[in-house]
Design a protein around this motif. Structure first.
Motif, PDB file in Angstrom:
ATOM      1  N   ALA A  39       1.079  -1.473  -0.321  1.00 29.72           N
ATOM      2  CA  ALA A  39      -0.105  -0.285   0.063  1.00 29.72           C
ATOM      3  C   ALA A  39       0.801   1.720   0.076  1.00 29.72           C
ATOM      4  CB  ALA A  39      -0.956  -0.182   1.277  1.00 29.72           C
ATOM      5  N   VAL A  40       1.921   1.413   1.225  1.00 26.61           N
ATOM      6  CA  VAL A  40       2.704   2.230   1.030  1.00 26.61           C
ATOM      7  C   VAL A  40       3.730   2.876  -0.643  1.00 26.61           C
ATOM      8  CG1 VAL A  40       4.762   3.030   1.712  1.00 26.61           C
ATOM      9  CG2 VAL A  40       3.116   2.512   3.572  1.00 26.61           C
ATOM     10  N   ASP A  41       4.160   1.690  -1.196  1.00 22.26           N
ATOM     11  CA  ASP A  41       4.070   1.965  -2.374  1.00 22.26           C
ATOM     12  C   ASP A  41       3.608   2.311  -3.366  1.00 22.26           C
ATOM     13  OD1 ASP A  41       7.204   0.915  -1.856  1.00 22.26           O
ATOM     14  OD2 ASP A  41       6.765  -1.060  -2.356  1.00 22.26           O
ATOM     15  N   ARG A  42       2.458   1.936  -3.150  1.00 23.03           N
ATOM     16  CA  ARG A  42       0.842   2.569  -4.525  1.00 23.03           C
ATOM     17  C   ARG A  42       1.417   4.192  -4.162  1.00 23.03           C
ATOM     18  NH1 ARG A  42      -0.717   0.112  -8.525  1.00 23.03           N
ATOM     19  NH2 ARG A  42      -2.568   1.040  -8.151  1.00 23.03           N
ATOM     20  N   ALA A  43       1.245   4.596  -2.415  1.00 19.65           N
ATOM     21  CA  ALA A  43       1.340   5.860  -2.733  1.00 19.65           C
ATOM     22  C   ALA A  43       2.160   6.925  -3.591  1.00 19.65           C
ATOM     23  CB  ALA A  43       1.066   6.780  -1.585  1.00 19.65           C
ATOM     24  N   ARG A  44       3.614   5.794  -4.497  1.00 18.44           N
ATOM     25  CA  ARG A  44       4.745   6.474  -4.771  1.00 18.44           C
ATOM     26  C   ARG A  44       3.995   6.831  -6.717  1.00 18.44           C
ATOM     27  NH1 ARG A  44       8.573   5.953  -2.379  1.00 18.44           N
ATOM     28  NH2 ARG A  44       9.285   4.381  -0.755  1.00 18.44           N
ATOM     29  N   LEU A  45       2.515   6.709  -7.041  1.00 16.53           N
ATOM     30  CA  LEU A  45       2.120   6.135  -8.267  1.00 16.53           C
ATOM     31  C   LEU A  45       1.670   7.637  -8.482  1.00 16.53           C
ATOM     32  CD1 LEU A  45       0.951   2.601  -8.390  1.00 16.53           C
ATOM     33  CD2 LEU A  45       2.652   3.701  -9.185  1.00 16.53           C
ATOM     34  N   CYS A  46       1.106   8.339  -7.193  1.00 13.41           N
ATOM     35  CA  CYS A  46      -0.100   9.489  -7.197  1.00 13.41           C
ATOM     36  C   CYS A  46       0.321  10.577  -7.660  1.00 13.41           C
ATOM     37  CB  CYS A  46      -0.603   9.367  -5.676  1.00 13.41           C
ATOM     38  SG  CYS A  46      -1.056   8.887  -5.335  1.00 13.41           S
ATOM     39  N   PRO A  47      -0.037  11.381  -8.900  1.00 12.87           N
ATOM     40  CA  PRO A  47       0.032  12.159  -9.009  1.00 12.87           C
ATOM     41  C   PRO A  47       0.887  13.471  -7.837  1.00 12.87           C
ATOM     42  CG  PRO A  47      -1.711  11.543 -10.566  1.00 12.87           C
ATOM     43  CD  PRO A  47      -2.180  10.898  -9.043  1.00 12.87           C
ATOM     44  N   PRO A  48       1.648  13.953  -8.028  1.00 14.86           N
ATOM     45  CA  PRO A  48       1.732  15.153  -6.433  1.00 14.86           C
ATOM     46  C   PRO A  48       0.559  16.268  -6.490  1.00 14.86           C
ATOM     47  CG  PRO A  48       3.488  14.692  -7.620  1.00 14.86           C
ATOM     48  CD  PRO A  48       2.600  14.237  -7.823  1.00 14.86           C
ATOM     49  N   SER A  49       0.094  16.233  -5.285  1.00 13.37           N
ATOM     50  CA  SER A  49      -0.872  17.293  -5.255  1.00 13.37           C
ATOM     51  C   SER A  49      -0.233  18.575  -4.306  1.00 13.37           C
ATOM     52  CB  SER A  49      -2.105  16.616  -4.529  1.00 13.37           C
ATOM     53  OG  SER A  49      -3.283  18.354  -4.799  1.00 13.37           O
ATOM     54  N   ASP A  50      -0.482  19.862  -4.187  1.00 13.93           N
ATOM     55  CA  ASP A  50      -0.405  20.587  -3.333  1.00 13.93           C
ATOM     56  C   ASP A  50      -1.699  20.528  -2.430  1.00 13.93           C
ATOM     57  OD1 ASP A  50       2.124  20.929  -4.114  1.00 13.93           O
ATOM     58  OD2 ASP A  50       1.264  22.903  -5.017  1.00 13.93           O
ATOM     59  N   THR A  51      -2.661  20.205  -2.249  1.00 15.76           N
ATOM     60  CA  THR A  51      -4.078  20.147  -1.648  1.00 15.76           C
ATOM     61  C   THR A  51      -4.275  18.569  -1.028  1.00 15.76           C
ATOM     62  OG1 THR A  51      -5.185  20.266  -3.195  1.00 15.76           O
ATOM     63  CG2 THR A  51      -4.751  22.226  -2.928  1.00 15.76           C
ATOM     64  N   ALA A  52      -3.630  17.819  -1.131  1.00 13.78           N
ATOM     65  CA  ALA A  52      -4.054  17.049  -0.669  1.00 13.78           C
ATOM     66  C   ALA A  52      -2.987  15.369  -0.871  1.00 13.78           C
ATOM     67  CB  ALA A  52      -5.135  15.822  -1.787  1.00 13.78           C
ATOM     68  N   PHE A  53      -3.194  14.697   0.443  1.00 15.91           N
ATOM     69  CA  PHE A  53      -1.521  13.799   0.452  1.00 15.91           C
ATOM     70  C   PHE A  53      -1.964  12.710  -0.536  1.00 15.91           C
ATOM     71  CE2 PHE A  53      -2.884  15.281   4.765  1.00 15.91           C
ATOM     72  CZ  PHE A  53      -1.061  15.166   4.541  1.00 15.91           C
ATOM     73  N   SER A  54      -0.826  12.144  -0.902  1.00 16.85           N
ATOM     74  CA  SER A  54      -0.316  11.130  -1.583  1.00 16.85           C
ATOM     75  C   SER A  54      -0.560   9.438  -0.681  1.00 16.85           C
ATOM     76  CB  SER A  54       0.952  10.655  -2.268  1.00 16.85           C
ATOM     77  OG  SER A  54       1.305  11.863  -3.018  1.00 16.85           O
ATOM     78  N   VAL A  55      -1.294   8.958  -1.414  1.00 17.28           N
ATOM     79  CA  VAL A  55      -1.629   7.431  -0.400  1.00 17.28           C
ATOM     80  C   VAL A  55      -2.255   6.068  -1.313  1.00 17.28           C
ATOM     81  CG1 VAL A  55      -3.111   7.066   1.256  1.00 17.28           C
ATOM     82  CG2 VAL A  55      -3.058   9.209   1.360  1.00 17.28           C
ATOM     83  N   GLY A  56      -1.651   5.132  -1.239  1.00 14.05           N
ATOM     84  CA  GLY A  56      -1.987   4.306  -1.355  1.00 14.05           C
ATOM     85  C   GLY A  56      -3.225   3.415  -0.477  1.00 14.05           C
ATOM     86  N   ALA A  57      -4.026   2.476  -1.315  1.00 12.96           N
ATOM     87  CA  ALA A  57      -3.874   1.250  -0.073  1.00 12.96           C
ATOM     88  C   ALA A  57      -4.956   0.292  -1.016  1.00 12.96           C
ATOM     89  CB  ALA A  57      -6.174   1.986   0.195  1.00 12.96           C
ATOM     90  N   VAL A  58      -4.162  -0.858  -0.198  1.00 15.22           N
ATOM     91  CA  VAL A  58      -5.211  -2.373  -0.800  1.00 15.22           C
ATOM     92  C   VAL A  58      -6.595  -2.797   0.166  1.00 15.22           C
ATOM     93  CG1 VAL A  58      -3.718  -4.859  -0.933  1.00 15.22           C
ATOM     94  CG2 VAL A  58      -2.773  -2.285  -1.549  1.00 15.22           C
ATOM     95  N   ILE A  59      -6.554  -3.373  -0.483  1.00 14.85           N
ATOM     96  CA  ILE A  59      -7.843  -4.806  -0.325  1.00 14.85           C
ATOM     97  C   ILE A  59      -7.195  -5.518   0.150  1.00 14.85           C
ATOM     98  CG2 ILE A  59     -10.041  -4.934   0.556  1.00 14.85           C
ATOM     99  CD1 ILE A  59     -10.704  -2.419  -0.104  1.00 14.85           C
ATOM    100  N   VAL A  60      -7.114  -7.089   1.095  1.00 15.34           N
ATOM    101  CA  VAL A  60      -6.909  -7.989   1.112  1.00 15.34           C
ATOM    102  C   VAL A  60      -8.207  -8.886   2.051  1.00 15.34           C
ATOM    103  CG1 VAL A  60      -4.978  -9.464   1.921  1.00 15.34           C
ATOM    104  CG2 VAL A  60      -4.923  -7.442   1.256  1.00 15.34           C
ATOM    105  N   ALA A  61      -8.905  -9.864   1.150  1.00 13.14           N
ATOM    106  CA  ALA A  61      -9.716 -10.909   1.981  1.00 13.14           C
ATOM    107  C   ALA A  61      -8.698 -11.851   3.011  1.00 13.14           C
ATOM    108  CB  ALA A  61     -10.121 -11.796   0.794  1.00 13.14           C
TER     109      ALA A  61
END
Length: 176
Positions: A39-61
């Motif tokens: 999930a943390v590594d997914r955050a690196r895929l976010c386009p940077p923003s000055d008004t929002a955090f770059s966050v990654g998430a994974v849902i696991v059964a």
């Protein structure tokens, strides 16, 4: 950087999408670190923003099968990571009742861009467990209440602060 993906079964010959092979079963410290790092590594895929955090998430059964992953601003400039991952699953997916959501940042409890917060989306989906790396700092919202609201509703929230510095890295431009 390439998108880290779990080993995949090529799927039936009919040409349907590959089915991820199960990974570690959520709940142990090692499994939680494994999925949270993803999930943390997914955050690196976010386009940077000055008004929002770059966050990654994974849902696991519950059995260790990855159900979905997402990152902030994936497909929509207002998408949050949890929202992007949940949008990839059918509403009412029964696997969510035993799933764990891994997020690099505490789910939001206040939001201007959408009517429902990520905390509310998690509660509405019936996800009983959330694992985070980093609590939301007082930058866009003062005193994020995501963890408090989730635990108050009976959701188990686990924080793995040893991954917080890694979760902060894609947000360095925000000076947090």
């Amino acid at each position: 950087m390439t998108d880290p993906t779990p080993a995949a079964d090529p799927g039936p010959a009919s040409g349907s999408a590959p089915v991820p092979a199960p990974g570690p079963v959520p709940g142990s410290a090692d499994a939680d670190r494994h999925w949270l790092r993803l999930a943390v590594d997914r955050a690196r895929l976010c386009p940077p923003s000055d008004t929002a955090f770059s966050v990654g998430a994974v849902i696991v059964a519950a059995d260790g099968t990855e159900l979905a992953r997402g990152h902030s601003r994936e497909g929509d400039p207002h998408f949050h990571a949890e929202e992007a991952a949940l949008a990839k699953l059918p509403p009412g997916d029964p696997r969510l009742a035993g799933a764990t959501l891994y997020s690099s940042l505490e789910p939001c409890a206040e939001r201007r861009s959408r009517p429902r917060t990520c905390t509310q989306l998690v509660l509405d989906a019936g996800i009983p467990r959330v694992v985070i790396a980093w609590r939301e700092p007082d930058l866009f919202v003062t005193g994020c209440q995501g963890t408090r609201l989730l635990t108050g509703a009976g959701v188990e929230v686990v924080e793995i602060p040893e991954l917080a510095d890694r979760a902060r890295e894609p947000n360095a431009h925000l000076a947090v």
